[in-house]
Write a protein that holds these residues in place. Structure first.
Motif, PDB file in Angstrom:
ATOM      1  N   LYS A 296       0.717  -1.149  -0.049  1.00  0.00           N
ATOM      2  CA  LYS A 296      -0.034  -0.264   0.102  1.00  0.00           C
ATOM      3  C   LYS A 296       0.867   1.239   0.005  1.00  0.00           C
ATOM      4  N   ASP A 297       2.134   1.075  -0.193  1.00  0.00           N
ATOM      5  CA  ASP A 297       3.154   2.500  -0.502  1.00  0.00           C
ATOM      6  C   ASP A 297       3.158   2.868   1.089  1.00  0.00           C
ATOM      7  N   VAL A 298       3.179   2.081   2.018  1.00  0.00           N
ATOM      8  CA  VAL A 298       3.382   2.626   3.379  1.00  0.00           C
ATOM      9  C   VAL A 298       4.591   1.789   3.887  1.00  0.00           C
ATOM     10  N   THR A 299       5.036   2.377   5.004  1.00  0.00           N
ATOM     11  CA  THR A 299       6.323   1.627   5.634  1.00  0.00           C
ATOM     12  C   THR A 299       5.999   1.466   7.114  1.00  0.00           C
ATOM     13  N   PHE A 300       6.536   0.782   7.720  1.00  0.00           N
ATOM     14  CA  PHE A 300       6.201   0.268   9.323  1.00  0.00           C
ATOM     15  C   PHE A 300       7.309   0.432  10.240  1.00  0.00           C
ATOM     16  N   LYS A 301       7.308   0.588  11.329  1.00  0.00           N
ATOM     17  CA  LYS A 301       8.211   0.670  12.434  1.00  0.00           C
ATOM     18  C   LYS A 301       7.359   0.179  13.667  1.00  0.00           C
ATOM     19  N   ILE A 302       8.370  -0.324  14.788  1.00  0.00           N
ATOM     20  CA  ILE A 302       7.762  -0.736  15.954  1.00  0.00           C
ATOM     21  C   ILE A 302       8.642  -0.183  17.195  1.00  0.00           C
ATOM     22  N   LEU A 303       7.888   0.219  18.312  1.00  0.00           N
ATOM     23  CA  LEU A 303       8.236   0.904  19.410  1.00  0.00           C
ATOM     24  C   LEU A 303       8.262  -0.474  20.152  1.00  0.00           C
ATOM     25  N   PRO A 304       9.458  -0.899  20.702  1.00  0.00           N
ATOM     26  CA  PRO A 304       9.193  -2.247  21.614  1.00  0.00           C
ATOM     27  C   PRO A 304       8.853  -1.824  22.928  1.00  0.00           C
ATOM     28  N   LYS A 305       8.201  -2.720  23.653  1.00  0.00           N
ATOM     29  CA  LYS A 305       7.776  -2.474  25.053  1.00  0.00           C
ATOM     30  C   LYS A 305       9.085  -1.815  25.945  1.00  0.00           C
ATOM     31  N   ASN A 306       8.709  -0.831  26.639  1.00  0.00           N
ATOM     32  CA  ASN A 306       9.717  -0.246  27.660  1.00  0.00           C
ATOM     33  C   ASN A 306      11.074   0.103  26.852  1.00  0.00           C
ATOM     34  N   SER A 307      10.834   0.792  25.653  1.00  0.00           N
ATOM     35  CA  SER A 307      12.193   0.871  24.883  1.00  0.00           C
ATOM     36  C   SER A 307      12.039   2.542  24.441  1.00  0.00           C
ATOM     37  N   ASN A 308      13.517   2.937  24.229  1.00  0.00           N
ATOM     38  CA  ASN A 308      13.525   4.257  23.758  1.00  0.00           C
ATOM     39  C   ASN A 308      13.826   4.381  22.368  1.00  0.00           C
ATOM     40  N   PHE A 309      13.476   3.544  21.515  1.00  0.00           N
ATOM     41  CA  PHE A 309      13.935   3.429  19.984  1.00  0.00           C
ATOM     42  C   PHE A 309      12.676   2.662  19.342  1.00  0.00           C
ATOM     43  N   VAL A 310      12.441   3.332  17.835  1.00  0.00           N
ATOM     44  CA  VAL A 310      11.600   2.481  17.130  1.00  0.00           C
ATOM     45  C   VAL A 310      12.555   2.093  15.909  1.00  0.00           C
ATOM     46  N   LEU A 311      12.159   0.810  15.338  1.00  0.00           N
ATOM     47  CA  LEU A 311      12.856   0.209  14.103  1.00  0.00           C
ATOM     48  C   LEU A 311      12.108  -0.210  13.291  1.00  0.00           C
ATOM     49  N   GLY A 312      12.680  -0.483  12.001  1.00  0.00           N
ATOM     50  CA  GLY A 312      11.910  -1.270  10.973  1.00  0.00           C
ATOM     51  C   GLY A 312      12.717  -1.150   9.771  1.00  0.00           C
ATOM     52  N   SER A 313      12.253  -1.897   8.915  1.00  0.00           N
ATOM     53  CA  SER A 313      13.018  -2.274   7.448  1.00  0.00           C
ATOM     54  C   SER A 313      11.987  -2.157   6.465  1.00  0.00           C
ATOM     55  N   ASP A 314      12.161  -1.354   5.470  1.00  0.00           N
ATOM     56  CA  ASP A 314      11.151  -0.982   4.317  1.00  0.00           C
ATOM     57  C   ASP A 314      11.358  -1.919   3.208  1.00  0.00           C
ATOM     58  N   ASP A 315      12.381  -2.811   3.000  1.00  0.00           N
ATOM     59  CA  ASP A 315      12.395  -3.646   2.099  1.00  0.00           C
ATOM     60  C   ASP A 315      13.345  -5.005   2.173  1.00  0.00           C
ATOM     61  N   ALA A 316      13.769  -5.883   1.295  1.00  0.00           N
ATOM     62  CA  ALA A 316      14.303  -6.736   1.426  1.00  0.00           C
ATOM     63  C   ALA A 316      15.921  -6.754   1.434  1.00  0.00           C
TER      64      ALA A 316
END
Length: 365
Positions: free
Chosen positions: A335-355
């Motif tokens: 859908k031409d969108v990207t994703f990231k995750i804020l882990p529990k009790n963490s101070n960062f977000v991360l994700g990967s947009d392709d392979a």
């Protein structure tokens, strides 16, 4: 003990933290242990594990042993009836190990069980289920026809027997692992999962693909494709073929050709600037640090409904389960969108947009 999770880490500290938090939740009601084997990382992976996960059995190798030996070291200390070989750049759902234990206990000659792997954009990873890479299949794959290489007799959401599973997630009985003497340490990286799967079959066991559970694999994080990737991969395939089949001049030529073709036409990791017009935070509370770091207003939502193009969706694992996050990512792919995750009790977000691009980590200061 019922289950041992063995995670081999090398320089992916933030992905490892997310992985461990998802695994901890998934084994909360199972008699299980987590073993992290660190292959002499240069980041602060080991310090992070000691500080945040003191109950984890951390093994600190003083040199990089590679994938095979590193995992063998971890399994040698495992106490579980079952083991799961798991990459550090993965995220698992809360119910996955319950499902796999139930499935496995119904099988008499259980070999390796794999599950459905998706990348950080929700796209199914074809290597989740593969066939034995005979010469014909290898030849066709080199020239772009992978029909014989991947196990296309099963759809991605189905369950059934396959030949080869992927090393990012391999679930099997510890006794079976020990009977076949684990991963062959002739392989440093790549090919060892094919070799182990094949030896399990030869020993009389049945391998299965379980497509009813999805695991995020931020492909490329733990095995970044650098200029040596093609040589390592096809060199590993050469080891596999020489070990299990008669010497074949044609295959040796294919390996030589494959190394050069993939080297020439490979897609290198890119740092291309992506276009993000909107940020959506799936949470029950806004994170002011998130808005400050992104320098843009973040829309707060508790579920995904309509999504505009060029939107980045950030999931708050403090208010969403990992299963919900995986399902929402998988349900909104392409859908031409990207994703990231804020882990529990963490101070960062991360994700990967392709392979092929290296994943992105944003520190929330």
């Amino acid at each position: 003990m019922k289950l041992s999770i063995v995670i081999l880490n090398y320089n992916v500290r933030y992905f490892l933290e997310l992985c461990l938090k998802s695994v901890q939740t998934a084994i909360s009601d199972i008699d299980a242990e987590i073993i992290v084997v660190d292959n002499n990382s240069e980041d602060d992976s080991c310090e992070m594990v000691k500080q945040l996960f003191p109950e984890v059995n951390l093994i600190e190798n003083k040199t990089n042993f590679g994938f095979s030996k590193g995992n063998n070291v971890g399994v040698s200390q495992a106490k579980g009836d079952y083991i799961c070989i798991l990459n550090p750049d993965t995220v698992v759902a809360e119910d996955i190990f319950f499902k796999l234990l139930k499935f496995s206990e119904e099988k008499e000659k259980l070999g390796v069980v794999g599950c459905k792997l998706i990348n950080g954009s929700g796209v199914f990873l074809l290597e989740s289920k593969r066939n034995i890479p005979y010469v014909k299949a290898a030849f066709k794959k080199i020239f772009g026809n992978s029909n014989d290489y991947y196990a296309n007799h099963l759809q991605e959401n189905e369950v059934g027997p396959v030949d080869v599973l992927v090393g990012a997630f391999m679930f099997l009985k510890r006794d079976v692992y020990n009977i076949i003497e684990g991963f062959d340490e002739d392989y440093f990286m790549y090919g060892e999962d094919i070799d182990l799967s094949y030896r399990v079959l030869k020993a009389g066991y049945d391998n299965y693909y379980y497509g009813r559970s999805s695991v995020i694999h931020f492909k490329g994080e733990s095995t970044l494709k650098d200029k040596f990737y093609a040589r390592r991969f096809y060199g590993a395939m050469q080891i596999f073929y020489k070990k299990h089949f008669k010497k074949n001049v044609l295959f040796d030529m294919l390996v030589w050709l494959g190394i050069r073709l993939v080297y020439v036409f490979r897609k290198m990791p890119t740092n291309q600037q992506k276009k993000v017009s909107h940020y959506i935070f799936i949470s029950n509370i806004i994170n002011e640090k998130l808005e400050a770091v992104l320098s843009k207003k973040v829309i707060l939502k508790q579920k995904l409904d309509t999504i505009e193009k060029h939107t980045e969706v950030i999931f708050n694992a403090n208010s969403c389960s990992y299963k919900e996050i995986i399902e929402m990512i998988e349900g909104n792919k392409d859908k031409d969108v990207t994703f990231k995750i804020l882990p529990k009790n963490s101070n960062f977000v991360l994700g990967s947009d392709d392979a092929i691009s290296r994943g992105e980590v944003i520190i929330l200061k």
